[in-house]
Design a protein around this motif. Structure first.
Motif, PDB file in Angstrom:
ATOM      1  N   LYS A  11       0.817  -1.210   0.000  1.00 49.14           N
ATOM      2  CA  LYS A  11       0.000   0.000   0.000  1.00 49.14           C
ATOM      3  C   LYS A  11       0.854   1.263   0.000  1.00 49.14           C
ATOM      4  CE  LYS A  11      -3.759  -2.207   2.541  1.00 49.14           C
ATOM      5  NZ  LYS A  11      -4.519  -2.225   3.785  1.00 49.14           N
ATOM      6  N   GLU A  12       1.901   1.271   0.758  1.00 47.37           N
ATOM      7  CA  GLU A  12       2.755   2.454   0.902  1.00 47.37           C
ATOM      8  C   GLU A  12       4.006   2.304   0.032  1.00 47.37           C
ATOM      9  OE1 GLU A  12       1.991   5.000   3.032  1.00 47.37           O
ATOM     10  OE2 GLU A  12       0.175   3.986   3.733  1.00 47.37           O
ATOM     11  N   HIS A  13       4.635   3.422  -0.280  1.00 44.70           N
ATOM     12  CA  HIS A  13       5.873   3.404  -1.067  1.00 44.70           C
ATOM     13  C   HIS A  13       6.907   2.475  -0.424  1.00 44.70           C
ATOM     14  CE1 HIS A  13       9.781   4.907  -2.542  1.00 44.70           C
ATOM     15  NE2 HIS A  13       9.112   5.102  -3.665  1.00 44.70           N
ATOM     16  N   ARG A  14       7.042   2.550   0.904  1.00 44.06           N
ATOM     17  CA  ARG A  14       8.033   1.721   1.595  1.00 44.06           C
ATOM     18  C   ARG A  14       7.744   0.232   1.439  1.00 44.06           C
ATOM     19  NH1 ARG A  14       5.148   4.003   6.034  1.00 44.06           N
ATOM     20  NH2 ARG A  14       3.952   2.419   7.153  1.00 44.06           N
ATOM     21  N   HIS A  15       6.470  -0.140   1.263  1.00 44.19           N
ATOM     22  CA  HIS A  15       6.125  -1.544   1.054  1.00 44.19           C
ATOM     23  C   HIS A  15       6.705  -2.050  -0.269  1.00 44.19           C
ATOM     24  CE1 HIS A  15       2.264  -0.792   3.619  1.00 44.19           C
ATOM     25  NE2 HIS A  15       3.364  -0.787   4.349  1.00 44.19           N
ATOM     26  N   TYR A  16       6.613  -1.209  -1.304  1.00 44.96           N
ATOM     27  CA  TYR A  16       7.174  -1.585  -2.606  1.00 44.96           C
ATOM     28  C   TYR A  16       8.696  -1.707  -2.512  1.00 44.96           C
ATOM     29  CZ  TYR A  16       2.643  -0.814  -4.813  1.00 44.96           C
ATOM     30  OH  TYR A  16       1.325  -0.908  -5.174  1.00 44.96           O
ATOM     31  N   VAL A  17       9.325  -0.777  -1.813  1.00 48.67           N
ATOM     32  CA  VAL A  17      10.785  -0.834  -1.652  1.00 48.67           C
ATOM     33  C   VAL A  17      11.177  -2.128  -0.946  1.00 48.67           C
ATOM     34  CG1 VAL A  17      12.771   0.249  -0.512  1.00 48.67           C
ATOM     35  CG2 VAL A  17      11.057   1.672  -1.669  1.00 48.67           C
ATOM     36  N   ARG A  18      10.450  -2.493   0.103  1.00 47.42           N
ATOM     37  CA  ARG A  18      10.750  -3.722   0.846  1.00 47.42           C
ATOM     38  C   ARG A  18      10.490  -4.978   0.020  1.00 47.42           C
ATOM     39  NH1 ARG A  18       7.915  -1.491   6.330  1.00 47.42           N
ATOM     40  NH2 ARG A  18       9.594  -0.056   6.854  1.00 47.42           N
ATOM     41  N   ALA A  19       9.664  -4.852  -0.998  1.00 49.32           N
ATOM     42  CA  ALA A  19       9.345  -6.004  -1.850  1.00 49.32           C
ATOM     43  C   ALA A  19      10.258  -6.105  -3.070  1.00 49.32           C
ATOM     44  CB  ALA A  19       7.886  -5.926  -2.301  1.00 49.32           C
ATOM     45  N   THR A  20      11.307  -5.287  -3.127  1.00 46.98           N
ATOM     46  CA  THR A  20      12.252  -5.376  -4.234  1.00 46.98           C
ATOM     47  C   THR A  20      12.819  -6.793  -4.297  1.00 46.98           C
ATOM     48  OG1 THR A  20      12.816  -3.036  -4.063  1.00 46.98           O
ATOM     49  CG2 THR A  20      14.421  -4.444  -5.171  1.00 46.98           C
ATOM     50  N   ASP A  21      12.883  -7.335  -5.503  1.00 44.24           N
ATOM     51  CA  ASP A  21      13.343  -8.698  -5.805  1.00 44.24           C
ATOM     52  C   ASP A  21      12.300  -9.766  -5.461  1.00 44.24           C
ATOM     53  OD1 ASP A  21      15.315 -10.291  -7.043  1.00 44.24           O
ATOM     54  OD2 ASP A  21      15.901 -11.068  -5.084  1.00 44.24           O
ATOM     55  N   ARG A  22      11.091  -9.348  -5.105  1.00 45.08           N
ATOM     56  CA  ARG A  22      10.011 -10.295  -4.809  1.00 45.08           C
ATOM     57  C   ARG A  22       9.048 -10.357  -5.990  1.00 45.08           C
ATOM     58  NH1 ARG A  22       8.822 -11.234   0.662  1.00 45.08           N
ATOM     59  NH2 ARG A  22       7.649 -12.946  -0.259  1.00 45.08           N
ATOM     60  N   LEU A  23       8.388 -11.481  -6.130  1.00 44.46           N
ATOM     61  CA  LEU A  23       7.353 -11.659  -7.135  1.00 44.46           C
ATOM     62  C   LEU A  23       6.053 -11.069  -6.593  1.00 44.46           C
ATOM     63  CD1 LEU A  23       7.258 -13.002  -9.934  1.00 44.46           C
ATOM     64  CD2 LEU A  23       6.314 -15.019  -8.816  1.00 44.46           C
ATOM     65  N   VAL A  24       5.385 -10.237  -7.398  1.00 46.94           N
ATOM     66  CA  VAL A  24       4.196  -9.518  -6.953  1.00 46.94           C
ATOM     67  C   VAL A  24       3.094  -9.672  -7.998  1.00 46.94           C
ATOM     68  CG1 VAL A  24       3.277  -7.223  -6.411  1.00 46.94           C
ATOM     69  CG2 VAL A  24       5.578  -7.852  -5.653  1.00 46.94           C
ATOM     70  N   LYS A  25       1.873  -9.837  -7.516  1.00 48.24           N
ATOM     71  CA  LYS A  25       0.703  -9.881  -8.393  1.00 48.24           C
ATOM     72  C   LYS A  25       0.063  -8.495  -8.365  1.00 48.24           C
ATOM     73  CE  LYS A  25      -3.546 -12.465  -9.192  1.00 48.24           C
ATOM     74  NZ  LYS A  25      -4.354 -13.600  -8.679  1.00 48.24           N
ATOM     75  N   PHE A  26      -0.008  -7.869  -9.530  1.00 50.97           N
ATOM     76  CA  PHE A  26      -0.560  -6.529  -9.669  1.00 50.97           C
ATOM     77  C   PHE A  26      -1.951  -6.606 -10.297  1.00 50.97           C
ATOM     78  CE2 PHE A  26       4.031  -6.033  -9.905  1.00 50.97           C
ATOM     79  CZ  PHE A  26       4.266  -4.960  -9.067  1.00 50.97           C
ATOM     80  N   GLN A  27      -2.927  -5.939  -9.679  1.00 53.36           N
ATOM     81  CA  GLN A  27      -4.223  -5.691 -10.297  1.00 53.36           C
ATOM     82  C   GLN A  27      -4.100  -4.306 -10.905  1.00 53.36           C
ATOM     83  OE1 GLN A  27      -6.827  -7.864 -10.337  1.00 53.36           O
ATOM     84  NE2 GLN A  27      -5.597  -9.337  -9.203  1.00 53.36           N
TER      85      GLN A  27
END
Length: 168
Positions: free
Chosen positions: A89-105
């Motif tokens: 939800k937050e910008h920091r969440h995306y940063v922490r998910a770097t190198d992770r597989l993510v499902k985007f709607q």
């Protein structure tokens, strides 16, 4: 839970969580029969181990005991971290998910599963896995194009840091 109670709890607890080097991600009060449960979700850039969770739990419990923020009734305090398939939800969440597989709607409809390579103020650079032996492709998504994003659990993927150490 009323917005007022949620805001009061956040104002009360956030400084304590921050003093432990963690971010307060979520506060939720649930009623289960006669019992109430206060769930507090914390995280940080380098994660939160059990010792840090225990420390912040003790600090929050002591603070809640000295105030009336939860009212007079009994309640259970649960402190934890976001789940493995956390929503971003937050910008920091995306940063922490770097190198992770993510499902985007996507806001325009449809979905995309891709690995986050880089995050900046405008959006994310992704690697979209190739299908049927094809090579992965690069893609850029602006935050405005993302309706919802959730980290995916991966089994059997080697840790990128371990791969780099083996090559050295």
């Amino acid at each position: 839970m009323s917005t007022t109670q949620s805001e009061r709890l956040r104002e009360l607890l956030e400084p304590l969580v921050s003093s432990q080097g963690l971010d307060l991600e979520e506060i939720e009060v649930d009623s289960v029969g006669r019992k109430r449960v206060l769930r507090v979700v914390v995280d940080s850039d380098d994660g939160a181990d059990l010792d840090r969770i225990a420390d912040v739990s003790r600090a929050l419990s002591a603070k809640l005991d000295e105030t009336d923020a939860m009212g007079a009734g009994e309640y259970t305090l649960e402190v934890g971290t976001p789940g493995a398939e956390r929503e971003l939800k937050e910008h920091r969440h995306y940063v922490r998910a770097t190198d992770r597989l993510v499902k985007f709607q996507l806001t325009e409809g449809g979905e995309l599963i891709a690995r986050i390579l880089k995050v900046d103020d405008e959006g994310v650079d992704l690697e979209v896995p190739g299908v049927k032996g094809r090579k992965p492709t690069a893609r850029r998504l602006a935050f405005e194009e993302i309706a919802k994003a959730r980290v995916q659990v991966e089994f059997g993927r080697k840790n990128q840091h371990a791969e780099n150490a083996e090559e050295a």
